[in-house]
Scaffold this active site. Structure first.
Site, PDB file in Angstrom:
ATOM      1  N   SER A  69       0.823  -1.209   0.000  1.00 49.79           N
ATOM      2  CA  SER A  69       0.000   0.000   0.000  1.00 49.79           C
ATOM      3  C   SER A  69       0.855   1.255   0.000  1.00 49.79           C
ATOM      4  CB  SER A  69      -1.056   0.029   1.098  1.00 49.79           C
ATOM      5  OG  SER A  69      -2.044   0.985   0.743  1.00 49.79           O
ATOM      6  N   HIS A  74       4.930  13.931   6.229  1.00 53.11           N
ATOM      7  CA  HIS A  74       4.806  15.370   6.028  1.00 53.11           C
ATOM      8  C   HIS A  74       5.541  16.062   7.179  1.00 53.11           C
ATOM      9  CE1 HIS A  74       1.660  14.342   3.153  1.00 53.11           C
ATOM     10  NE2 HIS A  74       1.201  13.540   4.093  1.00 53.11           N
ATOM     11  N   CYS A  89      -2.105  -3.447   3.219  1.00 58.10           N
ATOM     12  CA  CYS A  89      -3.144  -4.437   2.963  1.00 58.10           C
ATOM     13  C   CYS A  89      -2.641  -5.776   3.479  1.00 58.10           C
ATOM     14  CB  CYS A  89      -3.441  -4.540   1.467  1.00 58.10           C
ATOM     15  SG  CYS A  89      -4.063  -3.007   0.769  1.00 58.10           S
TER      16      CYS A  89
END
Length: 125
Positions: A69, A74, A89
């Site tokens: 995935s 950030h 996943c």
């Protein structure tokens, strides 16, 4: 499509550390941490934003696409803050422990004064 989504909001990170300011440093950490966790990186993109007027600091957004995935990071050096997002996943095998290892490695690298973490099981009917 069952999976595990981990998020962390970090505060009190050293705004001068290279992980907060240098995309190549953050990229190297993320790619290494993904490999150490046993996950498969398939692509990545890291972008440093232009500093706002009157500031020398600007943050970075980085994404590593995983076979399982994604990882998103950030940084906000002007706030001493970082947000982390790891989603895996569990199709074919349970990758939850790998996701947790990746998150733990990244949180440790930023050495925050505080970390608020959340975990969400996804895809459960």
């Amino acid at each position: 499509m069952e999976g595990l989504h981990l998020v962390a909001d970090l505060r009190g990170c050293d705004p001068a550390q290279a992980l907060m300011l240098r995309p190549e440093t953050l990229r190297a950490l993320c790619v290494q941490a993904v490999a150490e966790a046993g996950l498969g990186a398939v692509a990545e993109l890291f972008h440093r934003f232009t500093p706002t007027p009157g500031s020398e600091q600007s943050g970075i957004t980085g994404v590593v696409l995983l076979a399982e995935s994604h990882l998103a990071v950030h940084t906000w050096p002007e706030l001493g803050a970082v947000t982390l997002d790891v989603y895996v996943c569990n199709l074919g095998q349970d990758n939850s422990s790998k996701a947790q290892a990746l998150m733990d490695r990244l949180v440790a690298a930023f050495a925050p004064a505080s970390a608020a973490r959340q975990a969400l099981r996804r895809g459960l009917a």
